[in-house]
Scaffold this motif. Structure first.
Motif, PDB file in Angstrom:
ATOM      1  N   ASN A 103       0.802  -1.230   0.000  1.00 47.92           N
ATOM      2  CA  ASN A 103       0.000   0.000   0.000  1.00 47.92           C
ATOM      3  C   ASN A 103       0.830   1.273   0.000  1.00 47.92           C
ATOM      4  N   ALA A 104       1.995   1.243  -0.644  1.00 46.81           N
ATOM      5  CA  ALA A 104       2.831   2.442  -0.765  1.00 46.81           C
ATOM      6  C   ALA A 104       3.572   2.408  -2.101  1.00 46.81           C
ATOM      7  N   VAL A 105       3.827   3.600  -2.655  1.00 47.36           N
ATOM      8  CA  VAL A 105       4.658   3.723  -3.853  1.00 47.36           C
ATOM      9  C   VAL A 105       6.103   3.807  -3.378  1.00 47.36           C
ATOM     10  N   ASN A 106       6.865   2.746  -3.589  1.00 47.19           N
ATOM     11  CA  ASN A 106       8.246   2.701  -3.111  1.00 47.19           C
ATOM     12  C   ASN A 106       9.197   3.434  -4.054  1.00 47.19           C
ATOM     13  N   TYR A 107       8.889   3.383  -5.373  1.00 55.25           N
ATOM     14  CA  TYR A 107       9.728   4.070  -6.363  1.00 55.25           C
ATOM     15  C   TYR A 107       8.934   4.213  -7.658  1.00 55.25           C
ATOM     16  N   TYR A 108       9.152   5.339  -8.346  1.00 53.26           N
ATOM     17  CA  TYR A 108       8.630   5.446  -9.709  1.00 53.26           C
ATOM     18  C   TYR A 108       9.651   6.190 -10.565  1.00 53.26           C
ATOM     19  N   SER A 109       9.768   5.757 -11.811  1.00 56.24           N
ATOM     20  CA  SER A 109      10.771   6.331 -12.708  1.00 56.24           C
ATOM     21  C   SER A 109      10.273   7.640 -13.305  1.00 56.24           C
ATOM     22  N   ASN A 110      11.212   8.502 -13.654  1.00 59.14           N
ATOM     23  CA  ASN A 110      10.888   9.750 -14.334  1.00 59.14           C
ATOM     24  C   ASN A 110      11.175   9.609 -15.823  1.00 59.14           C
ATOM     25  N   PRO A 111      10.340  10.177 -16.681  1.00 60.86           N
ATOM     26  CA  PRO A 111      10.558  10.050 -18.124  1.00 60.86           C
ATOM     27  C   PRO A 111      11.776  10.841 -18.584  1.00 60.86           C
ATOM     28  N   GLN A 112      12.410  10.365 -19.644  1.00 65.62           N
ATOM     29  CA  GLN A 112      13.496  11.093 -20.294  1.00 65.62           C
ATOM     30  C   GLN A 112      12.921  11.812 -21.514  1.00 65.62           C
ATOM     31  N   THR A 113      13.020  13.114 -21.538  1.00 67.94           N
ATOM     32  CA  THR A 113      12.486  13.887 -22.663  1.00 67.94           C
ATOM     33  C   THR A 113      13.472  14.968 -23.084  1.00 67.94           C
ATOM     34  N   HIS A 114      13.490  15.268 -24.385  1.00 64.78           N
ATOM     35  CA  HIS A 114      14.273  16.393 -24.901  1.00 64.78           C
ATOM     36  C   HIS A 114      13.537  17.701 -24.642  1.00 64.78           C
ATOM     37  N   ALA A 115      12.227  17.632 -24.671  1.00 64.09           N
ATOM     38  CA  ALA A 115      11.335  18.756 -24.396  1.00 64.09           C
ATOM     39  C   ALA A 115       9.973  18.157 -24.099  1.00 64.09           C
ATOM     40  N   PHE A 116       9.009  18.989 -23.757  1.00 64.63           N
ATOM     41  CA  PHE A 116       7.683  18.469 -23.446  1.00 64.63           C
ATOM     42  C   PHE A 116       7.138  17.646 -24.608  1.00 64.63           C
ATOM     43  N   ASN A 117       6.688  16.418 -24.294  1.00 63.55           N
ATOM     44  CA  ASN A 117       6.086  15.514 -25.274  1.00 63.55           C
ATOM     45  C   ASN A 117       7.059  15.112 -26.381  1.00 63.55           C
ATOM     46  N   THR A 118       8.367  15.173 -26.087  1.00 64.69           N
ATOM     47  CA  THR A 118       9.398  14.756 -27.046  1.00 64.69           C
ATOM     48  C   THR A 118      10.344  13.794 -26.331  1.00 64.69           C
ATOM     49  N   PRO A 119       9.943  12.518 -26.220  1.00 60.58           N
ATOM     50  CA  PRO A 119      10.746  11.574 -25.437  1.00 60.58           C
ATOM     51  C   PRO A 119      11.990  11.106 -26.168  1.00 60.58           C
ATOM     52  N   TYR A 120      12.973  10.679 -25.383  1.00 59.76           N
ATOM     53  CA  TYR A 120      14.099   9.945 -25.952  1.00 59.76           C
ATOM     54  C   TYR A 120      13.541   8.692 -26.632  1.00 59.76           C
ATOM     55  N   GLN A 121      14.169   8.260 -27.717  1.00 60.07           N
ATOM     56  CA  GLN A 121      13.828   6.968 -28.288  1.00 60.07           C
ATOM     57  C   GLN A 121      14.922   6.468 -29.214  1.00 60.07           C
ATOM     58  N   LEU A 122      15.073   5.159 -29.193  1.00 56.30           N
ATOM     59  CA  LEU A 122      15.981   4.519 -30.137  1.00 56.30           C
ATOM     60  C   LEU A 122      15.361   4.643 -31.523  1.00 56.30           C
ATOM     61  N   SER A 123      16.189   4.868 -32.541  1.00 56.69           N
ATOM     62  CA  SER A 123      15.596   5.057 -33.856  1.00 56.69           C
ATOM     63  C   SER A 123      16.538   4.652 -34.981  1.00 56.69           C
ATOM     64  N   ILE A 124      15.931   4.281 -36.081  1.00 55.66           N
ATOM     65  CA  ILE A 124      16.611   4.138 -37.356  1.00 55.66           C
ATOM     66  C   ILE A 124      15.962   5.155 -38.286  1.00 55.66           C
ATOM     67  N   VAL A 125      16.730   6.101 -38.786  1.00 57.58           N
ATOM     68  CA  VAL A 125      16.191   7.161 -39.635  1.00 57.58           C
ATOM     69  C   VAL A 125      16.521   6.840 -41.093  1.00 57.58           C
ATOM     70  N   PRO A 126      15.517   6.700 -41.959  1.00 61.69           N
ATOM     71  CA  PRO A 126      15.771   6.400 -43.373  1.00 61.69           C
ATOM     72  C   PRO A 126      16.650   7.467 -44.020  1.00 61.69           C
ATOM     73  N   PRO A 127      17.530   7.076 -44.962  1.00 65.25           N
ATOM     74  CA  PRO A 127      18.441   8.021 -45.619  1.00 65.25           C
ATOM     75  C   PRO A 127      17.731   9.235 -46.221  1.00 65.25           C
ATOM     76  N   LYS A 128      16.542   9.031 -46.794  1.00 68.85           N
ATOM     77  CA  LYS A 128      15.823  10.151 -47.412  1.00 68.85           C
ATOM     78  C   LYS A 128      15.437  11.200 -46.373  1.00 68.85           C
ATOM     79  N   ILE A 129      15.050  10.725 -45.198  1.00 69.78           N
ATOM     80  CA  ILE A 129      14.679  11.668 -44.124  1.00 69.78           C
ATOM     81  C   ILE A 129      15.911  12.403 -43.623  1.00 69.78           C
ATOM     82  N   LEU A 130      17.028  11.693 -43.503  1.00 69.68           N
ATOM     83  CA  LEU A 130      18.281  12.332 -43.095  1.00 69.68           C
ATOM     84  C   LEU A 130      18.695  13.416 -44.086  1.00 69.68           C
TER      85      LEU A 130
END
Length: 249
Positions: free
Chosen positions: A70-97
């Motif tokens: 009946n207690a919150v012992n720990y909770y993680s904080n999100p990693q974001t570059h800015a509001f609503n812009t989270p860190y994420q692993l990615s593969i970016v297609p050459p055309k987009i690059l």
């Protein structure tokens, strides 16, 4: 996740990989796969061992909570570059690059080494909830605690004793297949996960109940007049920590 499982199985037991190493192994295999043209994902990976130590690598706005009697012992904080812009692993297609470079910019590009690493000691009866942002945008850690506590007390996995809330001996049976008399969610951890998914979905579609995401929008963009939940992907994994008769978890 399939690549991560492959990486774990390739390692000898004495060379057991940690969560960030597992994440890196999987990411390298995905990048090397020519059939995958592009995409991205957040990640929350945990590795535990029998002495009750848990190590978690979290990248982006997925995350986890550790609940204890009946207690919150720990909770993680999100990693974001800015509001609503989270860190994420990615593969970016050459055309987009190429397009990004033409306009003088570049896509955000995070790596497994950027994942935040935390270590935790777990105890008998703890509940670990790992979930995507479709949960955290709509439910707070306290909301999750209410959902889990209601189920834990209802199934008598946690009980009220002389010293307050205690872990019941019944928990050993409840976590086994068939421990709960349901055709599909037939154990405690599956039942908890399904209940959290249901509550998160209901909150995401509620136009009157302001969840964590709505409150953040109101703080960052007060003129937006955003109210209610946020419909997004919802995925939940629940682990119940149970100490066996030999003392390992």
């Amino acid at each position: 996740m399939a690549r991560m499982a492959e990486g774990a199985q390739d390692e000898e037991q004495e060379k057991r990989l940690g969560p960030r190493e597992l994440l890196n192994t999987a990411y390298e295999r995905i990048v090397a796969d020519q059939k995958i043209e592009g995409g991205g994902s957040t990640a929350c990976v945990a590795v535990g061992n029998g002495d009750g130590n848990l190590t978690v690598a979290n990248l982006g706005d997925s995350g986890f909570v550790q609940l204890r009697l009946n207690a919150v012992n720990y909770y993680s904080n999100p990693q974001t570059h800015a509001f609503n812009t989270p860190y994420q692993l990615s593969i970016v297609p050459p055309k987009i690059l190429a397009l990004s470079r033409a306009f003088g910019g570049g896509p955000l590009h995070d790596l497994p080494k950027d994942a935040g690493l935390t270590t935790h000691a777990v105890r008998h009866g703890d509940i670990l909830v790992f979930a995507t942002d479709g949960v955290w945008d709509n439910l707070s850690p306290t909301d999750l605690l209410k959902i889990v506590s209601r189920q834990m007390m209802g199934f008598q996995a946690w009980t009220n004793g002389e010293k307050g809330t205690e872990v019941s001996e019944k928990i050993h049976q409840l976590v086994q297949g068939g421990g709960i008399a349901k055709p599909t969610e037939d154990n405690l951890q599956a039942t908890l996960a399904v209940n959290i998914v249901g509550e998160a979905k209901a909150a995401s579609m509620d136009t009157k109940r302001d969840g964590p995401f709505a409150k953040e929008v109101q703080k960052h963009y007060p003129d937006e007049d955003w109210h209610g939940g946020k419909v997004d992907d919802i995925c939940v994994v629940v682990a119940v920590v149970v100490q066996d008769r030999k003392g390992s978890r």
